[in-house]
Structures are given as structure tokens and as C-alpha cells.
Design an enzyme around this catalytic site. Structure first.
Site, mmCIF file in Angstrom:
data_model
loop_
_atom_site.group_PDB
_atom_site.id
_atom_site.type_symbol
_atom_site.label_atom_id
_atom_site.label_comp_id
_atom_site.label_asym_id
_atom_site.label_seq_id
_atom_site.Cartn_x
_atom_site.Cartn_y
_atom_site.Cartn_z
ATOM 1 N N LYS A 1 -3.776 -0.097 8.157
ATOM 2 C CA LYS A 1 -3.219 -1.255 8.863
ATOM 3 C C LYS A 1 -1.710 -1.382 8.681
ATOM 4 O O LYS A 1 -0.972 -1.615 9.633
ATOM 5 C CB LYS A 1 -3.907 -2.542 8.393
ATOM 6 C CG LYS A 1 -5.371 -2.656 8.766
ATOM 7 C CD LYS A 1 -5.944 -4.002 8.386
ATOM 8 C CE LYS A 1 -6.060 -4.221 6.904
ATOM 9 N NZ LYS A 1 -7.058 -3.324 6.245
ATOM 10 N N THR A 2 -1.259 -1.255 7.430
ATOM 11 C CA THR A 2 0.166 -1.440 7.158
ATOM 12 C C THR A 2 1.004 -0.381 7.863
ATOM 13 O O THR A 2 2.012 -0.699 8.519
ATOM 14 C CB THR A 2 0.428 -1.404 5.644
ATOM 15 O OG1 THR A 2 -0.219 -2.515 5.028
ATOM 16 C CG2 THR A 2 1.922 -1.458 5.344
ATOM 17 N N GLU B 1 -0.927 -7.394 10.834
ATOM 18 C CA GLU B 1 -2.143 -6.887 10.229
ATOM 19 C C GLU B 1 -3.228 -7.948 10.311
ATOM 20 O O GLU B 1 -2.949 -9.144 10.211
ATOM 21 C CB GLU B 1 -1.902 -6.535 8.762
ATOM 22 C CG GLU B 1 -1.025 -5.332 8.547
ATOM 23 C CD GLU B 1 -1.016 -4.902 7.095
ATOM 24 O OE1 GLU B 1 -2.056 -5.020 6.430
ATOM 25 O OE2 GLU B 1 0.042 -4.450 6.641
#
Length: 458
Positions: free
Chosen positions: A125-126, A169
Site C-alpha cells: 500500500k505505501t 492508503e
């Protein structure tokens, strides 16, 4: 309390107090609310750059949680770490002050944007949100962004813009992303994790299915067409899916892959037609796949190919994502957030393409429940390194009532050893490190301190 009730409080002009205001998603939330004209205050257990930044723009931040901090607040927004036994939560309950969750507040804020890009998935996600941020900036957009790590181009983990795009996110833990309102939902993968909350993998799939169902009919559901769990999760929706991956049956496909070394590259096809050639400055096949996800989001936003290429070419990684820290005895030290077996696999795969003589892995397991639930998978991945050292399990939100320890895990990994303190671990690494080694510190806790001690103190 629901989002409509939160909206009523925000629009009432009442003061808002944020518990845990210094967190990676709480500090940008505070700044966005402040920019909307809300009188914001907050508290956190630690001082730091985020707190200094908020104070500089006029947000009152107290260090330490105390009952008196909530006096005068019309409503509370709390981080997930602020449980019912938090002294400020107790005081707010006694005073009848309404309490809302962080995810509810972000969900309300999203309503003000035309384009809402929510990046979900068990892993990646990051990095993917960071890649999307780079593409948005290269395109000339003025996005608002919330990332769970530090992005060098921002100097922090968030950005408050004035454009019509917000990218952030979207975490599945505690079903937080069910409070969001994506117009573009990205599902990178669906893998067994957070089994202290989800009953099993089917429960997890159900959560991701509901998240994707929040996308309106004129929006986009972007997903990893190579991941069986993801496809089985989303197919019941009966929706058109914008798939990405390396397989033949995806819409955004990477071909002519070069994944060896520090600058992997690929050609990208969109619906079978050439779109662009992408080159990265971070290693690993998994990062090429993350780049395909970011490219798909850019296509959904009608961003041109030249901005995609430029944005991804300028991305040098996010903090704690295969981040170079320095060297010791001629060995290179990197730090990574990997705390799940699948993430360890991707990180070790990336390291293996860099042609080091040995991989020295210093791993800090994250939570007792994850360590026990995925024990055999951890053993498989930890056994791949040439040298494996284990720190004590990072408890995070848990108590060890299940009898698992790093010593138990080390005993199952050939040649591995566990260490009670970071200083003992750093000493052990310093004794064996030599030119040609890569030293990887990995975990979602504070294992990065070992790498920082090595490059500073030896």
C-alpha cells in the site's frame, strides 16, 4: 456514531480534539481539518516532527494523555491505538463528548473530492500510494495525499493540496476502509493477515469485497489479475474490473520484464496496445507490479503516459521500504517494513537480484498472533537468508498470552539465533559483517534502530 453525525459536529463550529494526533494518518487529518476552519487540538505520547509542524500552523498539541486535555472539546476523533482504557477516552465518555474513529473522519473528508483513490491490499500500500503521488505531481495535479510512511519528495507522509484528487492508503484492519468512499479502489492483493481480528481468510475476503462495493458505478475497481484470492474476492460483485499484472488476461500488462539489479524495467500494454516503457530506481519484481497498479490508477484518472513515465522514474522509494541506511565493514545496510511472510519473500527476492555474497537478515516479528498464525511460512522465508538473527517479538497492541517467542521461532530456523536486546544483535552483526554482504533489518516495529546503530556506532 456515524459519518452524518460527524458532519453535523464539524459544521457546527465546535472544537475538535484528536487523540494520537502525531500518528501517520492522524497528523494529516488534523491539518486538513484545520484547513477547513475547524478549531483543532490534540494529544500524543511523543513529540516529533509532525507535532512541531502542527504547532507551527497553530494547532495546540499536548504531550501526554490527560483527562483535562478533552475539556472544551465538542467532539473527539481517536486513533485506533486509543482504546477504551485511555484516560482521555474515559474522560470524554464521562463528559458525554461524542467520539469518532479516524477512518470516519477521513471518509467524511473524501466526500469533498471529485476523485478519491483508495489503495488497499495486504501488501504494497505505501509503495503504490507513493508511486501514485509521484505520478500525480508529475501530471501537474495538486493532490491531497496520506501515506503510511515518509516520502522523500514530500519530506513527510502526507500532503494537503487544493486539487480535486485525494489518494490515500486504505487499511483493512478493523474494517477501517469501510468508512471510505472511493471513486477509484485499488486492491493489490488479498493475503491471510490480521487474524487477531478476521476470523479466517474468507472473512478477510468478505471485508475486501465490501470495500470494493463502495465504488460507484461510474468509478473504477482496479485489481491484481494475477492474484487468485483477489479475483475470487471481487468476481462476485459482477462489476467491470481494471486488472493489472504480468499474465495474458489482464488489461494493464507488464511485458519484456527486466527485474535484475537496482533499475528494473518493463514495457506496459493497455488492452493489448503499447502504452509506455517504465524504469524504476528501486529493485524487485514486486515493485514492478506495484508500478502497474499505480499506472492503472493513473489511467483511471486519465493521466497521460508521459506523466506516468516521469513520475515513476523519479520515485526512489518510501521510508522503511528497502531503504539504504549506510554501511559497516564494507557491508551495505538496508531497512524494510516487511513483517508478513509474503513481504519477506518479496524483500529477499529483491535482495537476491543485487548479487551480494551473503544476505544477513535481522528480523523483528510483529505481534504474537501473527507470529503464531503464520509460523510455518515465517520459518520458510527466514530460512532463505544466509544468516538469520531474530529480535524479540514487537508486541504492538497485544499481550503474550499464547506462549510464542522469538526463541521458539529461531529454534525452527536452521542456524538462526534470537537476541534479547538490540545492542546484542548489533554486536553480533558487527562481528560477522564484511564486504559483499547485505544486511537487512526487517519488521514493522523498531528494528530499524539496529541498522542505524550499526552505521553510526561501529
Amino acid at each position: 456514531m456515524d459519518q452524518n453525525e460527524l458532519e453535523r459536529h464539524i459544521k457546527s463550529g465546535e472544537s475538535c480534539h484528536l487523540i494520537g494526533i502525531g500518528g501517520v494518518s492522524m497528523s494529516p487529518l488534523a491539518e486538513v481539518l484545520h484547513g477547513m476552519g475547524v478549531n483543532v487540538s490534540g494529544s500524543d505520547v511523543n513529540d516529533g516532527p509532525a507535532v512541531k509542524r502542527m504547532r507551527a500552523i497553530g494547532i495546540d498539541v499536548k504531550i501526554g494523555h490527560r483527562a483535562e486535555n478533552v475539556q472544551g472539546a465538542g467532539y473527539i476523533i481517536r486513533t485506533a491505538a486509543a482504546r477504551e482504557d485511555n484516560v482521555e477516552i474515559i474522560a470524554a465518555r464521562e463528559l458525554g463528548i461524542p467520539i469518532f474513529e479516524r477512518a470516519q473522519a477521513w471518509g467524511y473528508i473524501m466526500r469533498g473530492y471529485k476523485n478519491v483513490v483508495c489503495v488497499a491490499g495486504t501488501h504494497g500500500k505505501t509503495t503504490t500510494t507513493s508511486m501514485i503521488t509521484h505520478i500525480l505531481l508529475a501530471s501537474g495535479a495538486d493532490p491531497t495525499v496520506m501515506i503510511g510512511g515518509t516520502l522523500p519528495i514530500l519530506g513527510c507522509g502526507y500532503r494537503v493540496g487544493n486539487g480535486d484528487v485525494i489518494a490515500l492508503e486504505s487499511d483493512e484492519y478493523y474494517n477501517s476502509f469501510h468508512s471510505f468512499c472511493p471513486t477509484v479502489a485499488v486492491v493489490l492483493n488479498v493475503d491471510a493477515d490480521h487474524l487477531d481480528f478476521f476470523k479466517d481468510i474468507d472473512d478477510l475476503k468478505s471485508s475486501f469485497n465490501k470495500f470494493a462495493s463502495l465504488v460507484p458505478d461510474n468509478g473504477f475497481i482496479i485489481c491484481n489479475g494475477d492474484d487468485e484470492n483477489t479475483m475470487k474476492t471481487l468476481e462476485p460483485l459482477g462489476r467491470d474490473l481494471l486488472t493489472f499484472g504480468l499474465g495474458e488476461n489482464v488489461r494493464v500488462r507488464g511485458v519484456n520484464i527486466s527485474a535484475i539489479g537496482r533499475t528494473p524495467s518493463m514495457d506496459v500494454l493497455f488492452d493489448g496496445k503499447p502504452l509506455c516503457k517504465i524504469s524504476l530506481k528501486i529493485p524487485g519484481l514486486h515493485n514492478l507490479k506495484n508500478a502497474l497498479a499505480a499506472t492503472s490508477a493513473a489511467l483511471a484518472l486519465e493521466i497521460p503516459a508521459n506523466a506516468i513515465v516521469e513520475g515513476l522514474a523519479g520515485f526512489t522509494g518510501a521510508g522503511r521500504r528497502f531503504e539504504y541506511k549506510g554501511s559497516i565493514n564494507g557491508a551495505d545496510v538496508y531497512d524494510d517494513y516487511a513483517h508478513h511472510p509474503s513481504e519477506l519473500r518479496a524483500t529477499l527476492n529483491a535482495a537476491s537480484t543485487l548479487e551480494y555474497d551473503r544476505i544477513i537478515l535481522a528480523f523483528q516479528p510483529h505481534t504474537y498472533s501473527r507470529t503464531k498464525a503464520l509460523f510455518s511460512d515465517f520459518v520458510t522465508e527466514l530460512s532463505r537468508a544466509d544468516v538469520t538473527l531474530l529480535a524479540e517479538i514487537f508486541a504492538a497492541r497485544e499481550n503474550n498470552d499464547i506462549g510464542i517467542t522469538s526463541g521458539v521461532l529461531a529454534a525452527a530456523v536452521p542456524g538462526a539465533r534470537s537476541y534479547e536486546t538490540f545492542s546484542e544483535m548489533a554486536d553480533a552483526i558487527a562481528r560477522i559483517a564484511r564486504k559483499g554482504d547485505i544486511i537487512l533489518t526487517a519488521g514493522a516495529g523498531d528494528i530499524y534502530k539496529v541498522g542505524e546503530a550499526l552505521v553510526k556506532g561501529y
